[in-house]
Design a protein around this motif. Structure first.
Motif, PDB file in Angstrom:
ATOM      1  N   TYR A  56     -19.911  33.169  29.026  1.00 12.90           N
ATOM      2  CA  TYR A  56     -20.724  33.130  27.814  1.00 12.90           C
ATOM      3  C   TYR A  56     -20.134  32.133  26.829  1.00 12.90           C
ATOM      4  O   TYR A  56     -18.918  31.975  26.739  1.00 12.90           O
ATOM      5  CB  TYR A  56     -20.767  34.512  27.149  1.00 12.90           C
ATOM      6  CG  TYR A  56     -21.340  35.567  28.043  1.00 12.90           C
ATOM      7  CD1 TYR A  56     -22.710  35.820  28.066  1.00 12.90           C
ATOM      8  CD2 TYR A  56     -20.523  36.301  28.901  1.00 12.90           C
ATOM      9  CE1 TYR A  56     -23.238  36.783  28.902  1.00 12.90           C
ATOM     10  CE2 TYR A  56     -21.043  37.264  29.738  1.00 12.90           C
ATOM     11  CZ  TYR A  56     -22.405  37.505  29.739  1.00 12.90           C
ATOM     12  OH  TYR A  56     -22.931  38.451  30.576  1.00 12.90           O
ATOM     13  N   GLU A  57     -21.016  31.510  26.065  1.00 13.99           N
ATOM     14  CA  GLU A  57     -20.630  30.683  24.936  1.00 13.99           C
ATOM     15  C   GLU A  57     -20.854  31.533  23.688  1.00 13.99           C
ATOM     16  O   GLU A  57     -21.937  32.059  23.476  1.00 13.99           O
ATOM     17  CB  GLU A  57     -21.515  29.434  24.887  1.00 13.99           C
ATOM     18  CG  GLU A  57     -21.293  28.597  23.663  1.00 13.99           C
ATOM     19  CD  GLU A  57     -22.254  27.424  23.592  1.00 13.99           C
ATOM     20  OE1 GLU A  57     -22.595  27.050  22.463  1.00 13.99           O
ATOM     21  OE2 GLU A  57     -22.645  26.878  24.636  1.00 13.99           O
ATOM     22  N   LEU A  58     -19.808  31.684  22.878  1.00 14.98           N
ATOM     23  CA  LEU A  58     -19.898  32.484  21.658  1.00 14.98           C
ATOM     24  C   LEU A  58     -19.618  31.622  20.442  1.00 14.98           C
ATOM     25  O   LEU A  58     -18.602  30.921  20.405  1.00 14.98           O
ATOM     26  CB  LEU A  58     -18.849  33.604  21.657  1.00 14.98           C
ATOM     27  CG  LEU A  58     -19.108  34.816  22.494  1.00 14.98           C
ATOM     28  CD1 LEU A  58     -18.662  34.583  23.907  1.00 14.98           C
ATOM     29  CD2 LEU A  58     -18.361  35.981  21.897  1.00 14.98           C
TER      30      LEU A  58
ATOM     31  N   ARG B   9      -6.838  35.061  26.491  1.00 15.03           N
ATOM     32  CA  ARG B   9      -6.594  35.813  27.728  1.00 15.03           C
ATOM     33  C   ARG B   9      -6.481  37.288  27.356  1.00 15.03           C
ATOM     34  O   ARG B   9      -5.560  37.684  26.646  1.00 15.03           O
ATOM     35  CB  ARG B   9      -5.312  35.360  28.407  1.00 15.03           C
ATOM     36  CG  ARG B   9      -5.373  33.908  28.856  1.00 15.03           C
ATOM     37  CD  ARG B   9      -4.081  33.467  29.520  1.00 15.03           C
ATOM     38  NE  ARG B   9      -4.071  32.046  29.733  1.00 15.03           N
ATOM     39  CZ  ARG B   9      -4.673  31.447  30.745  1.00 15.03           C
ATOM     40  NH1 ARG B   9      -5.339  32.144  31.620  1.00 15.03           N
ATOM     41  NH2 ARG B   9      -4.615  30.133  30.861  1.00 15.03           N
ATOM     42  N   ALA B  10      -7.447  38.056  27.843  1.00 14.06           N
ATOM     43  CA  ALA B  10      -7.470  39.486  27.541  1.00 14.06           C
ATOM     44  C   ALA B  10      -7.373  40.275  28.835  1.00 14.06           C
ATOM     45  O   ALA B  10      -7.841  39.832  29.891  1.00 14.06           O
ATOM     46  CB  ALA B  10      -8.747  39.852  26.789  1.00 14.06           C
TER      47      ALA B  10
ATOM     48  N   THR C  17     -10.579  32.075  28.749  1.00 11.43           N
ATOM     49  CA  THR C  17     -11.318  30.976  28.140  1.00 11.43           C
ATOM     50  C   THR C  17     -11.818  30.026  29.218  1.00 11.43           C
ATOM     51  O   THR C  17     -11.162  29.845  30.246  1.00 11.43           O
ATOM     52  CB  THR C  17     -10.389  30.131  27.226  1.00 11.43           C
ATOM     53  OG1 THR C  17      -9.333  30.925  26.753  1.00 11.43           O
ATOM     54  CG2 THR C  17     -11.133  29.583  26.054  1.00 11.43           C
ATOM     55  N   ILE C  18     -12.977  29.456  28.964  1.00  8.55           N
ATOM     56  CA  ILE C  18     -13.467  28.380  29.813  1.00  8.55           C
ATOM     57  C   ILE C  18     -13.683  27.156  28.930  1.00  8.55           C
ATOM     58  O   ILE C  18     -13.887  27.271  27.719  1.00  8.55           O
ATOM     59  CB  ILE C  18     -14.778  28.745  30.550  1.00  8.55           C
ATOM     60  CG1 ILE C  18     -15.897  29.071  29.561  1.00  8.55           C
ATOM     61  CG2 ILE C  18     -14.544  29.857  31.539  1.00  8.55           C
ATOM     62  CD1 ILE C  18     -17.264  29.170  30.199  1.00  8.55           C
ATOM     63  N   ASP C  19     -13.633  26.001  29.537  1.00  9.07           N
ATOM     64  CA  ASP C  19     -13.887  24.753  28.829  1.00  9.07           C
ATOM     65  C   ASP C  19     -15.392  24.551  28.777  1.00  9.07           C
ATOM     66  O   ASP C  19     -16.018  24.282  29.808  1.00  9.07           O
ATOM     67  CB  ASP C  19     -13.195  23.601  29.553  1.00  9.07           C
ATOM     68  CG  ASP C  19     -13.358  22.273  28.847  1.00  9.07           C
ATOM     69  OD1 ASP C  19     -14.175  22.182  27.899  1.00  9.07           O
ATOM     70  OD2 ASP C  19     -12.677  21.320  29.250  1.00  9.07           O
TER      71      ASP C  19
ATOM     72  N   GLY D 163     -15.818  29.528  24.872  1.00  6.71           N
ATOM     73  CA  GLY D 163     -16.398  29.974  26.132  1.00  6.71           C
ATOM     74  C   GLY D 163     -15.497  31.026  26.741  1.00  6.71           C
ATOM     75  O   GLY D 163     -14.281  30.846  26.799  1.00  6.71           O
ATOM     76  N   LEU D 164     -16.085  32.137  27.158  1.00  5.45           N
ATOM     77  CA  LEU D 164     -15.320  33.221  27.780  1.00  5.45           C
ATOM     78  C   LEU D 164     -15.915  33.569  29.132  1.00  5.45           C
ATOM     79  O   LEU D 164     -17.131  33.645  29.288  1.00  5.45           O
ATOM     80  CB  LEU D 164     -15.332  34.470  26.891  1.00  5.45           C
ATOM     81  CG  LEU D 164     -14.674  34.350  25.528  1.00  5.45           C
ATOM     82  CD1 LEU D 164     -14.813  35.659  24.761  1.00  5.45           C
ATOM     83  CD2 LEU D 164     -13.220  33.955  25.662  1.00  5.45           C
TER      84      LEU D 164
END
Length: 182
Positions: free
Chosen positions: A36-38, A93-94, A70-72, A55-56
């Motif tokens: 998802y993009e938040l 990072r969760a 996280t994503i790029d 981005g997650l």
């Protein structure tokens, strides 16, 4: 959560059903089945404001442990967006773990689930030159304070909304809201 761990896990596994709804008022857009993009909202200090977008990726459960990383977005969106890392970068990072829990409502640990999570978060921001003229300690402490405020606000709101949504979707009475430890 006032349900067995397997029921909570099934709900969390179907994040495409609840994530966007629970993340509101943040703007959320699905990138793919897991990501998802938040856009978190507007935040600022010293007259410098950012509207962070991250981005997650919600990774599948492994032994009742969920991870978010996280994503790029620039890579994921095939270059449709300008590069965000010119202004800031986030490493999120969760880790969230589900465990059976004997609640105050029921002594039977198979009927309730405790959810605990840890967050490792690093943020880098390129500041305007005028702000870099301020003392480093002031800028660092103000930034740390702002980041804690953002994390606290979003974390508490999202955690509570997921709890409410889960219980409402399963016809269960939601436990009373408790004060966060941080």
């Amino acid at each position: 959560m006032l349900a067995p761990t397997s029921v909570v896990a099934d709900y969390l596994d179907r994040h495409d059903d609840w994530f966007e709804r629970c993340a509101a008022p943040m703007q959320v857009q699905a990138v793919d089945r897991q990501s998802y993009e938040l856009t978190l909202g507007r935040f600022g200090n010293f007259g410098f404001e950012v509207e962070p977008t991250i981005g997650l990726r919600l990774l599948p459960e492994v032994q009742k442990v969920y991870r978010i990383e996280t994503i790029d977005l620039h890579e994921e969106m095939d270059g449709d967006r300008p590069a965000l890392n010119d202004h800031y970068d986030v490493d999120f990072r969760a880790r969230m773990e589900l465990k059976p829990w004997a609640s105050q409502v029921s002594d039977d640990a198979s009927k309730a689930t405790a959810v605990s999570w840890d967050l490792d978060l690093a943020v880098w921001i390129r500041l305007p030159r005028v702000i870099t003229m301020l003392p480093d300690g002031l800028v660092q402490s103000s930034g740390d304070h702002l980041l804690k405020q953002i994390v606290r606000q979003i974390s508490r709101r999202l955690t509570w909304k997921v709890q409410e949504d889960f219980h409402a979707n399963h016809g269960l009475l939601c436990p009373p809201r408790r004060r966060a430890a941080f």
